[in-house]
Design a protein around this motif. Structure first.
Motif, PDB file in Angstrom:
ATOM      1  N   SER A 164      -2.305   9.656   2.038  1.00 54.52           N
ATOM      2  CA  SER A 164      -2.214   8.412   1.261  1.00 54.52           C
ATOM      3  C   SER A 164      -2.912   8.426  -0.093  1.00 54.52           C
ATOM      4  O   SER A 164      -2.278   8.181  -1.120  1.00 54.52           O
ATOM      5  N   THR A 165      -4.209   8.700  -0.108  1.00 55.05           N
ATOM      6  CA  THR A 165      -4.959   8.547  -1.363  1.00 55.05           C
ATOM      7  C   THR A 165      -4.450   9.501  -2.434  1.00 55.05           C
ATOM      8  O   THR A 165      -4.276   9.125  -3.594  1.00 55.05           O
TER       9      THR A 165
ATOM     10  N   SER B 227      -4.288  -2.565   8.267  1.00 53.43           N
ATOM     11  CA  SER B 227      -5.686  -2.150   8.339  1.00 53.43           C
ATOM     12  C   SER B 227      -5.869  -0.697   7.910  1.00 53.43           C
ATOM     13  O   SER B 227      -4.957   0.126   8.030  1.00 53.43           O
ATOM     14  N   GLN B 228      -7.069  -0.393   7.416  1.00 55.02           N
ATOM     15  CA  GLN B 228      -7.388   0.971   6.998  1.00 55.02           C
ATOM     16  C   GLN B 228      -7.288   1.934   8.178  1.00 55.02           C
ATOM     17  O   GLN B 228      -6.858   3.068   8.033  1.00 55.02           O
ATOM     18  N   GLU B 229      -7.651   1.423   9.386  1.00 53.88           N
ATOM     19  CA  GLU B 229      -7.560   2.278  10.580  1.00 53.88           C
ATOM     20  C   GLU B 229      -6.129   2.743  10.790  1.00 53.88           C
ATOM     21  O   GLU B 229      -5.868   3.903  11.108  1.00 53.88           O
TER      22      GLU B 229
ATOM     23  N   ASP C 268      -1.959   8.796   8.630  1.00 57.28           N
ATOM     24  CA  ASP C 268      -2.307   9.980   7.834  1.00 57.28           C
ATOM     25  C   ASP C 268      -2.622  11.159   8.739  1.00 57.28           C
ATOM     26  O   ASP C 268      -2.146  12.270   8.528  1.00 57.28           O
TER      27      ASP C 268
ATOM     28  N   THR D 133       0.860  -1.170   0.000  1.00 54.21           N
ATOM     29  CA  THR D 133       0.000   0.000   0.000  1.00 54.21           C
ATOM     30  C   THR D 133       0.900   1.224   0.000  1.00 54.21           C
ATOM     31  O   THR D 133       1.778   1.343   0.850  1.00 54.21           O
TER      32      THR D 133
ATOM     33  N   VAL E 153      -3.779   2.987   8.515  1.00 54.86           N
ATOM     34  CA  VAL E 153      -3.437   3.937   7.454  1.00 54.86           C
ATOM     35  C   VAL E 153      -3.951   5.329   7.820  1.00 54.86           C
ATOM     36  O   VAL E 153      -3.219   6.327   7.764  1.00 54.86           O
ATOM     37  N   ASP E 154      -5.218   5.375   8.244  1.00 52.54           N
ATOM     38  CA  ASP E 154      -5.821   6.663   8.613  1.00 52.54           C
ATOM     39  C   ASP E 154      -5.117   7.280   9.812  1.00 52.54           C
ATOM     40  O   ASP E 154      -4.921   8.497   9.888  1.00 52.54           O
TER      41      ASP E 154
END
Lengths: 501, 348, 147
Positions: free
Chosen positions: B326-327, B290-292, B298, B116, B294-295
């Motif tokens: 990230s995005t 996990s997305q958590e 961020d 990622t 990543v957030d």
């Protein structure tokens, strides 16, 4: 004399602290001077430039010097550049002259260190201009010259010694032809399924401590670890060190040329980026062997061997700083870490560094000088206690050694488990290999020099497209060939003389 | 004997307790415990380490945990990242991570599918091409014109990545402006900066890849010095250099540096637009993180950059702050990669 | 003549294949040296062997099987477990600490002769203190990465 205002008592405190920590790192098998500098680098963020450099230079000098302790007492080189110290240092310990060997080594280190600081201070810019005359070709010849030592190092048969050395080179080539040295990034000398682990090849430090550390322990285990402490000709060593082999400065009688030559070789090899620090002590050891009145004594516990090796590896410290400070290019792996201390403070090293930062330059020289003197004083008076390491029973000492080797192997590339397995692999290989007649000393020298030999050899041919270039490139190349031939002739000559006697 | 076992038991229990205690303190966050940042470079003296330790220090303060940078090198870093999906191991690297793949080098995979891609943090604007001071080439246009006239120009680079991309672009530009002449630009494959400089001193290369940081002092040496060099071209975008501190690097000011970037030095990418390359540092995460988490990272980085302190530290060390969450970073780097793919394919 | 000689010495290295150039030379060299050793020493070796002046025994006579293979076994176990436990406690070095203690203990007990109470206590203390000190000083104070 503006820089005098920068010389606070603090600087000296940092230097001494650096030296002490450095000695400890160097003295622990598996930990190296480079590691000492690397782990303390983040500490310097919060210090100012001069104090930070004082600390790091103290670590550098201390670390390189501390390496002689396990080399002499345990036959395990504390840092790669103290390999040649084991050749005569450990036999001296076995003869009950451990303390004498240590003190001889430390005094030679001091001399080599001071000599190199002197050269650094007065000749750095001139020498840097000389160093850039060494292209791929001359560097390859220097390495070939260092490799020529293999022939004279062999204990039994010269042919087997050379075979062992070439085998060492072969092992060093396993892995990727690294892009960062100009290779094409392809792997070789392995099967596809090994690629995942062997991609980066075998790292030097685990190989070294595997062969010397674990290998020796396995040999002992085979014999049953019978003596609980190391014995000297039957007597317990603690008693032996007390009486036999008292050190006095008369050891150096007739060795001044050796001291000076070795220090010079160390400084000079340190100056050549990419040739590698370990080549320095190897080269000066060979030269001593070639010029010695009685070459057959070397390798059996001759102080002159320790002198050559230690004077050279401390000579390295000043030498490796020459290209760093006058070209912005590190001379060895430790100075490569040191460069980070400058950039983190927003300072760039390069050809104009000395002229533009005279104050920092002067305080660095002062720090180096005081680091060498501090190293000498601390080690010289602590030696009595350090030498007692060998009175620790083996059933306690060996587990500690293995544990510390694991820490060192794991930490050398900042946390790679494969390096720990390399330790075991080469421990077993060393054990099996020496049974089959492979000689460890030529093997490890081949291993150390193999990779750079390849790069400089292949790159020379890529650039010039002909083998003749190695002879015709420059007067320096011709001179190096003369040295190589003399070195080979000497080793053949002395091996013949040895077999007649 | 029994006593000894007791001592051992108590000791192990205490250690476990201490650890459990530490772990529960940082209970709320999606990443528990110490964080290790592996980087794609083996050097602790290089720009990747320097930049990563600036970020690591800021993160450690923000998250209240231990953050450590380990210079393990590219292939070992990817392996370490693959092994740990909890977020305890992160990676920071730069454009080499996808350029290595585009150039087909071993040990590199497509980072956009295998990992990622995380936020970008900084730019090193220093990527440069230099010639000896005595060289007849005074600008990158001279080099292009020289190749067009049939002169052979040897450029020392480290193959397979950041050091090669400028060379590839140059070759591509020659192909576009002087079709069929691109073969006159020859790569001399070598390794470190020391090796590249040495090739220049030896006369085995006419132009070398280097950097503002490493070569600035060489550019100020008097012309009669064998080591003297001059900058021909900086690959950075003009807007990147504009953000640098006014005093630039060493004695070379920002205004002087701007002379060496596009549009003043033009290497065309497709006949219309100039090629530029900024070496950008960004995070890489395990695919399964996990997305958590990543957030969480961020958010922490957004706050750090909002405070504005890190930017000063970065600029002091000649980095250009460049935070993209990230995005945004993913989309941006993806399009950057696609542009370079076109160039690399064109000169194959 | 001079021309063909210089041709003989000239090489052209393809960069994409250059990773095998030097290893090939080294492998040939190894092979030739091996042949030379066999030719020069092989016959004498066989004669010695027949005459009983030399044996092909690999291990020493009456070698200590338990201690030798025990060492190798314990070390393998040590490395495997260290990696395994290390993953349970990420980036704390606890894998190293928790596995080193039993490792040091087993190796000490393997090596020690004439075990008595005093030695047992020393071994226990050594096995606890040494790894803990290493873990604390190197891993925590100096921030060295440990498994």
């Amino acid at each position: 004399m503006e820089f005098l205002s920068l010389l606070s008592p603090e600087l000296f405190l940092f230097v001494v602290a650096g030296v002490i920590v450095g000695i400890v790192f160097g003295a622990i098998p598996g930990m190296t001077a480079t590691m000492a500098v690397a782990v303390c680098l983040p500490l310097t963020y919060s210090l100012d430039m001069v104090n930070g450099l004082g600390l790091l230079l103290g670590l550098y000098v201390g670390g390189i010097s501390g390496g002689l302790v396990p080399a002499i007492l345990l036959n395990i080189p504390g840092t790669p550049s103290s390999i040649t110290t084991t050749f005569d240092g450990y036999p001296m310990t076995q003869n009950g002259e451990g303390e004498k060997a240590l003190k001889t080594g430390i005094t030679s280190s001091l001399f080599g260190g001071l000599l190199s600081v002197f050269i650094l201070f007065f000749f750095a810019p001139v020498l840097a201009d000389f160093a850039i005359k060494f292209s791929y070709i001359e560097k390859f010849l220097i390495i070939l010259f260092a490799l020529s030592v293999i022939a004279s190092l062999s204990k039994k048969s010269m042919l087997v010694g050379i075979f062992s050395g070439v085998l060492g080179i072969w092992f060093s080539l396993i892995g990727t032809y690294d892009i960062s040295v100009g290779g094409n990034g392809e792997t070789r000398l392995m099967f596809d399924f090994m690629e995942y682990h062997l991609e980066s090849g075998f790292a030097l430090l685990p190989v070294l401590i595997g062969l010397f550390g674990l290998g020796t322990i396995l040999e002992e285990a085979e014999k049953g670890v019978k003596d609980e402490v190391q014995s000297v000709n039957g007597a317990a060593l603690s008693a032996a060190t007390a009486k036999a082999g008292k050190f006095s400065f008369s050891v150096f009688k007739g060795q001044y040329v050796n001291l000076f030559r070795s220090g010079m070789i160390g400084t000079f090899v340190g100056m050549l980026p990419g040739v590698g620090g370990s080549a320095a002590s190897v080269l000066s050891y060979t030269q001593q062997k070639n010029f010695s009145k009685d070459p057959s004594k070397l390798g059996t516990g001759a102080p002159e061997g320790v002198i050559a090796s230690e004077s050279a590896n401390n000579g390295l410290t000043g030498g490796a700083l020459v290209p760093l400070l006058s070209l912005g290019i590190p001379g060895d792996s430790t100075t490569a870490v040191l460069i980070g201390a400058f950039t983190l403070q927003g300072l760039q090293v390069g050809p104009l560094f000395i002229g533009e930062h005279l104050d920092i330059w002067h305080s660095m020289v002062v720090a180096l000088l005081s680091a060498n003197i501090a190293m000498f004083l601390i080690m010289f008076f602590a030696i009595k206690y350090i030498a007692r390491v060998i009175t620790v029973p083996k059933y306690l000492l060996y587990p500690i050694i293995i544990m510390m080797c694991v820490v060192g192997a794991y930490a050398i590339n900042y946390g790679i488990m494969f390096d720990v397995w390399t330790l075991l692999l080469f421990g077993v290989l060393g054990f099996v290999g020496s049974k089959l007649g492979i000689e460890i000393a030529p093997f490890i020298i081949g291993f150390i020099l193999g990779k750079s030999a390849e790069v400089y050899f292949v790159k020379s041919l890529e650039s010039f497209g002909s083998f003749t270039i190695f002879f015709t490139k420059s007067p320096i190349a011709v001179f190096l060939w003369v040295l190589i031939l003399v070195s080979i002739w000497f080793s053949i000559y002395s091996s013949k003389k040895g077999s007649q006697a | 004997m029994k006593q000894a076992w007791k001592v051992l038991g108590v000791f192990l229990a205490v250690t476990a307790l201490v650890w459990a205690n530490n772990a529960s303190a940082a209970d709320k966050s999606p990443i528990k415990g110490n964080i290790r940042i592996v980087i794609g470079s083996k050097s602790t003296g290089g720009d990747t380490y320097q930049n990563s330790s600036i970020v690591a220090q800021a993160l450690a303060e923000k998250l209240g945990t231990n953050v450590k940078v380990d210079a393990v090198g590219a292939s070992a870093a990817f392996k370490a990242l693959e092994k740990v999906s909890s977020g305890n191991t992160l990676m920071i690297f730069h454009d080499q991570s996808y350029l290595g793949y585009l150039y087909g080098r071993k040990g590199y995979e497509d980072i956009f599918t295998e990992y990622t891609v995380g936020p970008t943090v900084a730019i090193n604007p220093g990527n440069a091409y230099l010639a000896p001071k005595s060289s007849p080439y005074n600008s990158i246009a001279d080099v292009i014109a020289g190749c067009g006239k049939g002169e052979k120009v040897r450029v020392a680079i480290q193959p397979g990545g950041v050091s090669e991309i400028g060379f590839s672009a140059l070759k591509n530009a020659i192909k576009l402006t002087h079709p069929g002449k691109e073969g006159n630009l020859v790569a001399v494959n070598t390794g470190s900066q020391a090796d590249k400089n040495q090739l220049l001193f030896d006369g085995q290369a006419d132009v070398i890849n280097g950097s503002v940081q490493a070569n600035e002092q060489y550019s100020r040496l008097p012309a009669e010095d064998q080591k003297a060099m001059k900058f021909l071209w900086l690959t950075a975008r003009q807007e990147t250099i504009t953000q640098a501190n006014e005093q630039g690097m060493g004695e070379t000011t920002r205004a002087m540096l701007l002379e060496f970037v596009s549009p003043n030095q033009s290497v065309t990418q497709d006949g219309k637009k100039d090629f530029t390359f900024d070496k950008e540092f960004f995070f890489l995460y395990n695919k399964d993180m996990s997305q958590e988490a990543v957030d969480y990272l961020d958010k922490a980085l957004t706050e750090i950059f909002a405070e504005g302190k890190i930017q000063e530290t970065q600029k002091k060390s000649f980095f250009i702050p460049n935070f993209k969450p990230s995005t945004e970073a993913q989309a941006y780097l993806m399009s950057k990669k696609d542009q370079y793919r076109v160039i690399i394919d064109a000169i194959k | 003549m001079g021309d063909s000689f210089s041709k003989l010495l000239s090489v052209n290295i393809d960069f994409e294949q250059s990773h095998m150039f030097f290893p090939k030379i080294i492998m040939w060299l190894l092979f030739l040296l091996f042949l030379l050793i066999v030719v020069l020493y092989g016959r004498k070796f066989l004669e010695d062997l027949k005459a009983g002046r030399r044996s092909i025994r690999f291990f020493e006579e009456n070698f200590d099987k338990i201690r030798l293979f025990g060492t190798i076994g314990v070390v393998i176990l040590y490395f495997v477990l260290m990696d395994y436990v290390g993953v349970l406690f990420p980036n704390t070095g606890l894998g190293f600490l928790l596995v080193s203690i039993p490792f040091m203990m087993s190796l000490s007990f393997l090596y020690v002769h004439d075990l008595n109470k005093k030695k047992t206590i020393i071994i226990f203390l050594n096995s606890i203190i040494a790894p803990t000190a290493a873990w604390y000083i190197l891993g925590n104070l100096f921030n060295i990465t440990l498994p």
